[in-house]
Structure formats: C-alpha cells, structure tokens
Design a protein around this motif. Sequence first.
Motif, short mmCIF file in Angstrom:
data_model
loop_
_atom_site.label_atom_id
_atom_site.label_comp_id
_atom_site.label_asym_id
_atom_site.label_seq_id
_atom_site.Cartn_x
_atom_site.Cartn_y
_atom_site.Cartn_z
N UNK A 1 31.34 -0.59 30.65
CA UNK A 1 33.13 0.25 30.53
C UNK A 1 32.57 1.27 29.94
N UNK A 2 32.36 1.41 28.83
CA UNK A 2 32.66 2.75 27.21
C UNK A 2 31.26 3.69 28.18
N UNK A 3 30.11 3.36 28.37
CA UNK A 3 28.83 3.79 28.92
C UNK A 3 29.60 4.50 29.95
N UNK A 4 29.96 3.75 30.97
CA UNK A 4 30.18 4.68 32.16
C UNK A 4 31.73 5.60 32.26
N UNK A 5 32.27 5.15 30.99
CA UNK A 5 33.61 6.03 30.75
C UNK A 5 32.97 7.74 30.48
N UNK A 6 31.59 7.12 29.56
CA UNK A 6 30.91 8.91 28.81
C UNK A 6 30.10 9.18 29.22
N UNK A 7 29.55 8.84 30.60
CA UNK A 7 28.77 9.72 31.10
C UNK A 7 27.59 9.41 31.66
N UNK A 8 27.13 7.58 30.70
CA UNK A 8 25.72 7.05 30.70
C UNK A 8 25.32 6.68 29.53
N UNK A 9 24.36 5.78 29.56
CA UNK A 9 23.65 5.32 29.04
C UNK A 9 22.97 6.63 28.23
N UNK A 10 23.21 6.70 26.43
CA UNK A 10 22.78 7.38 25.51
C UNK A 10 21.80 6.89 24.35
N UNK A 11 21.61 7.86 22.78
CA UNK A 11 20.96 7.30 22.12
C UNK A 11 22.06 7.42 21.17
N UNK A 12 22.61 6.61 20.05
CA UNK A 12 23.36 6.16 19.41
C UNK A 12 22.75 6.56 17.60
N UNK A 13 23.69 7.18 16.77
CA UNK A 13 23.93 7.29 15.40
C UNK A 13 24.67 6.42 15.32
N UNK A 14 24.23 5.35 13.86
CA UNK A 14 24.77 4.81 14.04
C UNK A 14 25.41 5.16 11.85
N UNK A 15 26.98 4.92 12.40
CA UNK A 15 27.45 5.84 10.29
C UNK A 15 28.80 5.11 10.39
N UNK A 16 28.42 3.46 11.07
CA UNK A 16 29.74 2.80 10.51
C UNK A 16 29.50 1.42 9.97
N UNK A 17 29.95 0.74 9.54
CA UNK A 17 29.19 -0.93 8.91
C UNK A 17 29.10 -1.81 9.99
N UNK A 18 28.30 -2.57 10.50
CA UNK A 18 27.80 -3.23 11.49
C UNK A 18 28.62 -4.78 11.28
N UNK A 19 29.40 -5.08 9.91
CA UNK A 19 30.15 -6.32 9.73
C UNK A 19 31.32 -5.68 10.69
N UNK A 20 31.81 -5.03 10.93
CA UNK A 20 32.65 -4.21 12.37
C UNK A 20 32.44 -4.63 13.39
N UNK A 21 33.66 -4.05 14.22
CA UNK A 21 32.91 -4.80 15.56
C UNK A 21 32.61 -2.87 16.02
N UNK A 22 33.05 -1.90 15.61
CA UNK A 22 32.66 -0.72 15.72
C UNK A 22 31.02 -0.36 15.74
N UNK A 23 30.75 -1.14 14.35
CA UNK A 23 29.29 -1.08 14.01
C UNK A 23 28.78 -1.80 14.72
#
Length: 380
Positions: free
Chosen positions: A93-115
Amino acid sequence: MGGRAGSSSARHLALVPASDLTVDDIRSALDGARPLAVLPSGPASVVAAAEAALRPEEPVEAGADLVVVTSGSTGRARGVLLPAAAVRASASAALDRLGGAGSWLLALPVSAVAGLQVLCRSVLTGRVPTALAPGEPLAAAVARMPIGDRRYVSFVPTQLLRFLDAEPEALRAFDAVLVGGAATDPGLLARARDAGVRVVTTYGMTETAGGCVYDGEPLTGVGVRISGGGVELSGPTLALGYRLDPAATAAAFVDGWFRTRDAGWLADGRLTVTGRVDDVVVTGGVNIAPTAVESALREHPDVADAVVFGRPDDEWGQRVVAAVVPAAGAEPALPSLRAWVTERLGAPAAPRELHVVATVPTLHTGKPDRRAVAAAVGAP
C-alpha cells in the motif's frame, strides 16, 4: 503454543542484535520460516528491557512472524506481534501511494518498525538498501544509491530539520522523504516543501506495521475513525496483539479495530492528529497539547528544539514545563518564550517553567523521550 498448521513443534523467536541483522533474517521472517525479533542497540538497560518484553524462552504466538518492541514512550515496552501478511500489505500500500518500488536509504534504527520496514520493503522488491553511516553527509550516502531507480528515505522530524539546514540539495534527490515517528512542525514542513523537498508525513505505529496514513489520507485498505476523541485504525496492516499479554491485546484490539492512544479528528476523510491522549496537560482547567507548544517554541529564533510536559502545580493543577535546546549563540529566556507562545496559542499554553538543555534524548525509535527529559531536568 503450537507452531504453524502441520507442525508439531513450537516456534521460538530468533533474537538478533540490530548490528548483526541480515537480509536473510528478514527474508526468513517474511517467508514464515523463522519468527524474528531485533534487539535495539544502546545501553544494557535498553537491551534488557527489550528482552524482558520479548521473553524468548516462551513459544511465539501462532501467526506472528516478526515481534517488534515498542518505544516505551508511554510506559512499559511491549512486544508487538506482526504477521508477515501485515508487513507485506503495508509495503504494498505504501509503495502504491508513493508511485512504485524504489531504492531506500536506511537512516533509522532497524529495531523500530520504521527502520525495519525499510529493510522489509527492500527485500520484498528485490533491492538492497543503502545505510546512512553515523555522521556521514547525506549527499555522500545519496551518491552510493543506485542510479536510475526511485529513491526513498524515512526520517524522524529532527533528522529532516538537521538535513534541511545542512544539505537541502541532498534532500531534493529523493522522490519521497517520509517523516513520522513524532509530530512534525507545520513550519518545518512548509520550509522543506518550499525548498523543493518532496515530504510525505506518515502516521502509524508498530501496531499498524508502521505508517498507514500518508499526508492525512489512509492507505488503501486502512480504516480510520474517531471514538471518544481517540483515533482508531483498522485494515490488513494490523498486528495480532501484544506478546504474552492477552489483557492488553483485548483492550487495544477490538472487533478489528486498534484503539490508539492518540487524539484527533476527521474532516472530509482526512485525519489530523493532535497528540497523545496521555500527554495532555490540564492547566487551570484548560487542555493543552504539548506538541502544539513545542511547535510554537521551535519557531522562536532562540530555540533549536523543544520538549514540553506537565508537572503538578498547587495553583493550576498542572503547569506547562518546557525544556529547550538553544539556537547557536542564543540564550532563551522564560518571559520571551511565554510571550511568544501566548501570542500564538493563548496564555494557558505558555510555559511557566523553563529548562535549557544541550540535547533532547530520544528513545530507540528516534522519538523524543519525554520521561527522560522530565527526570533529567528535575524541579526548578
């Protein structure tokens, strides 16, 4: 508790330190092969609290593929039970809203849901995320991202502010800069958008597999309603409940809806969140939202950052307390800040107590740690 259908053995969590997490760990969890929990980095007390919430010695509840520890911003940390289907639904659902798949920069802790979602979305689309190294210039990280692909990043508001001040041109390189985890000042959003940054505000939590409302509009399949002034959410991204806590699960997840602890309203299908129900400061009989006061304070030229909370007061019931990080070379003063807030929000919202701090401590999710600030500054 048993494992999946057809298995007679109990399933147990794989506890992986954030520094050791691999793409294979994510892939195994999303495929339902091995339930995963990521331990946060940080002091031993933080790791111990996460382990206490996760209780790895106990079998994993049926259907849970990832167990993510909440930030503990409103009390004891909990393990949230996420099925792979919820994570997949959120990513789609998020990628559909954003306009499609893409490459991500990881800038948040991976222990939290956003990262963690940055990693999951990368795995689900066959990509490898680029990690922003501590202290690395944003432009240098962007230069390491694949060329010709859409570019995405998730930040908390303090990161957006820092990079907007230091490297606005690097922010413009992203097709979308998602900002969530805490309330974002309208003034900061306006500045970023005026600078050509494609900012998308996100609202959600661990219990909804991350952001499920973008720029006030629910993602496809997500339901939003207001009950008793509180925000409630439904849809395919919901968690199953809380790890080994059936009472808390029954209280928060009711008839397919998750009862958040946020206050807000809906207008023409658009959600506005006003803050945590728990954080409201009642002073002189007036309800004050700390996030609104923080937003006003951050607009003051002497203030770089601010956290607001309430303390008992013999006269007012509670008084509004502000802890502020001064802008470079500035010396914030209570009379000036009171006048500033009064002009914008009215006299009841004006702080009656001021503390100047060097930094605002954050939880492992990146959110401001109000409890830590209140404990650190002490009474005047």
